[in-house]
Design a protein around this motif. Structure first.
Motif, PDB file in Angstrom:
ATOM      1  N   ASP A   1       0.834  -1.203   0.000  1.00 19.22           N
ATOM      2  CA  ASP A   1       0.000   0.000   0.000  1.00 19.22           C
ATOM      3  C   ASP A   1       0.870   1.255   0.000  1.00 19.22           C
ATOM      4  N   GLU A   2       1.925   1.226   0.864  1.00 19.32           N
ATOM      5  CA  GLU A   2       2.831   2.377   0.908  1.00 19.32           C
ATOM      6  C   GLU A   2       3.554   2.545  -0.419  1.00 19.32           C
ATOM      7  N   SER A   3       3.969   1.382  -0.970  1.00 16.38           N
ATOM      8  CA  SER A   3       4.637   1.449  -2.275  1.00 16.38           C
ATOM      9  C   SER A   3       3.687   1.975  -3.341  1.00 16.38           C
ATOM     10  N   ASN A   4       2.437   1.477  -3.280  1.00 19.59           N
ATOM     11  CA  ASN A   4       1.451   1.973  -4.241  1.00 19.59           C
ATOM     12  C   ASN A   4       1.196   3.463  -4.063  1.00 19.59           C
ATOM     13  N   ARG A   5       1.163   3.879  -2.781  1.00 20.61           N
ATOM     14  CA  ARG A   5       0.939   5.307  -2.512  1.00 20.61           C
ATOM     15  C   ARG A   5       2.111   6.128  -3.063  1.00 20.61           C
ATOM     16  N   LEU A   6       3.331   5.631  -2.718  1.00 23.07           N
ATOM     17  CA  LEU A   6       4.507   6.339  -3.231  1.00 23.07           C
ATOM     18  C   LEU A   6       4.562   6.286  -4.755  1.00 23.07           C
ATOM     19  N   LEU A   7       4.162   5.110  -5.309  1.00 29.07           N
ATOM     20  CA  LEU A   7       4.181   4.983  -6.766  1.00 29.07           C
ATOM     21  C   LEU A   7       3.159   5.925  -7.403  1.00 29.07           C
ATOM     22  N   GLN A   8       1.976   6.005  -6.763  1.00 30.76           N
ATOM     23  CA  GLN A   8       0.984   6.940  -7.272  1.00 30.76           C
ATOM     24  C   GLN A   8       1.474   8.378  -7.194  1.00 30.76           C
ATOM     25  N   LYS A   9       2.133   8.689  -6.051  1.00 28.29           N
ATOM     26  CA  LYS A   9       2.690  10.026  -5.904  1.00 28.29           C
ATOM     27  C   LYS A   9       3.776  10.271  -6.945  1.00 28.29           C
ATOM     28  N   ALA A  10       4.622   9.212  -7.122  1.00 33.48           N
ATOM     29  CA  ALA A  10       5.676   9.338  -8.136  1.00 33.48           C
ATOM     30  C   ALA A  10       5.075   9.475  -9.526  1.00 33.48           C
TER      31      ALA A  10
END
Length: 482
Positions: free
Chosen positions: A89-98
């Motif tokens: 989820d954090e990776s997805n959040r960071l990926l979405q932010k990225a």
């Protein structure tokens, strides 16, 4: 109980050893004691059941332990799944932010790319539209830039010139490799002025570049011909105006006392003729007075010619007869031209070859007279330098009509013009003295730049020269009839 007995019997009966056990349960009268069979079967069954229960107990216990272990493993797996899920989820959040940032950067990159392309197209359009000839060069002489003006002047398209050697592609360029190398080594712009027989004038500037991967120098070639010709025209018009005013003023100032001197000479001559009886010196005085009067008349002719020559031509061309202009100029030259060698223009033989029925042409008469006078002066200097035995100084003048042009040839048999002098004879401030170009060192006999300007610019004609050192020189003039 019967069921258990029956089951046990069936079990025993199915075994090969069962037949040997049955007799133990028979009574004396031969009947089977089923009570014993049932009890024995029950005992066996209970034992088996106990074994089964124990086995089930241990199996259940082992299963319970296994379940606990599985529960622990499940909990650990669930924890790991939660942790992994949280990480994902954090990776997805960071990926979405990225992704959001990347999309912003992509949009910005697209805008920057669009601006760069627009800037590049704008710069290319500016370079192509420049009135200057622009050439980009590498240190080895390969062409990296070739704008539209360069294509127009050279006739070589950019696709054919790019990545090629400059001096092989355009060998007639008035620029050497050494000049480019010097600009690159000095790291300073170099400006070179080049002109060719008054036909064109170029300002060539070499700009060395720094920290450029492809281009090491930029060459700008500015065609300043029209600017220089316009400036020269204004200067020469001012000169002509000033010269005319000065000549007119001097002629008027000299004319008044000269007329008085001539009148006094005539009066003295008449008085001497009246009272010459008994005077031994009268003949000598009369001879002196006649010579003085003759010289005074010549001076008067010079003044009259100067007055005619100084007349303003006005703002428009006027029809004039070219042979009359030449003859009038010859009269003026007879009065004013002489050279340091002692040769006077009146001592030169003039051969005239004029075609019949020559038409009048539109021209500035006073300026054409100045051209002819300059050519006669040049011929007089050349004839005075001819040291050949039995040499007779001759000037041949030919005037003909050919097609739509009036051709004038002025030829003399004096000292010719060298090839180097022919290249620069129509340049401003030309002198045949090496290293000298100041006004005091200017050779008056070589002043033909203004003549070239009058013929080519003000009359839209042509002036050329052909010469041989041992034969002489011919000046060729073409003037339009209309």
């Amino acid at each position: 109980m019967k069921i258990y007995a029956t089951a046990l019997f069936l079990i025993l009966a199915s075994c090969p050893a069962t037949a040997s056990i049955i007799p133990y349960f028979r009574l004396e009268d031969g009947h089977t004691n089923w009570q014993y069979v049932a009890n024995w079967s029950s005992g066996i069954f209970i034992i088996l059941l106990s074994i089964t229960v124990v086995t089930l107990f241990f199996s259940r216990r082992q299963a319970h332990r296994a379940n606990k272990a599985l529960e622990v493993i499940r909990q650990e797996l669930e924890q790991r799944v939660k942790e992994r899920t949280a990480t994902l989820d954090e990776s997805n959040r960071l990926l979405q932010k990225a992704n959001v940032l990347l999309q912003g950067e992509i949009v910005q990159h697209r805008e920057t790319t669009s601006r760069l392309r627009s800037s590049e197209a704008y710069i290319k359009d500016v370079l192509s539209s420049m009135p200057l000839m622009l050439i980009g060069l590498t240190e080895t002489g390969s062409i990296t830039q070739w704008n539209r003006r360069a294509e127009e002047i050279t006739g070589i398209p950019a696709a054919q010139a790019l990545s090629k050697n400059l001096w092989q592609t355009y060998p007639t360029i008035t620029l050497s490799r050494e000049q480019v190398k010097k600009a690159l080594s000095d790291k300073k712009p170099v400006t070179i002025k080049h002109s060719q027989r008054g036909q064109y004038h170029f300002d060539i500037t070499i700009y060395p570049l720094r920290n450029q991967a492809e281009t090491d120098a930029v060459i700008l070639i500015d065609d300043v011909t029209q600017h220089i010709l316009t400036s020269n025209m204004l200067i020469q018009r001012d000169k002509m105006s000033s010269m005319g005013e000065l000549a007119a003023t001097m002629a008027h100032d000299i004319n008044a006392p000269l007329q008085i001197i001539l009148n006094d000479l005539q009066t003295a001559y008449r008085l001497l003729q009246t009272n010459r009886a008994g005077s031994p010196w009268a003949d000598d005085v009369t001879s002196v007075l006649e010579e003085a009067d003759h010289q005074g008349q010549q001076a008067l002719a010079v003044i009259n010619n100067l007055l005619d020559f100084s007349k303003s031509r006005g703002g428009e061309k006027r029809l004039a007869n070219i042979t009359r202009l030449i003859e009038h100029t010859i009269e003026l030259a007879n009065d004013v031209l002489s050279v340091p060698s002692g040769l006077r223009f009146r001592e030169i033989k003039i051969e005239r070859h004029y075609s019949r029925n020559l038409p009048d042409i539109p021209c500035y008469a006073s300026e054409l007279q100045q051209v002819f006078l300059s050519l006669f002066r040049h011929a007089c200097h050349a004839l005075g330098q001819a040291n050949r035995s039995g040499h007779t100084p001759i000037i041949r003048i030919q005037v003909i009509v050919c097609y739509d042009m009036l051709w004038i040839k002025v030829q003399h048999n004096g000292l010719g013009i060298s090839y180097d002098e022919q290249q620069y004879i129509f340049e401003p401030f030309f002198t045949n003295k090496a290293g000298k170009s100041s006004a005091e060192d200017y050779d008056a006999g070589k002043r033909l730049s203004f003549s070239h300007f009058i013929i080519t610019e003000q009359h839209k004609g042509q002036l050329a020269v052909t010469s041989d050192m041992n034969v002489g020189t011919t000046f060729h003039i073409q003037l339009p009839l209309a």
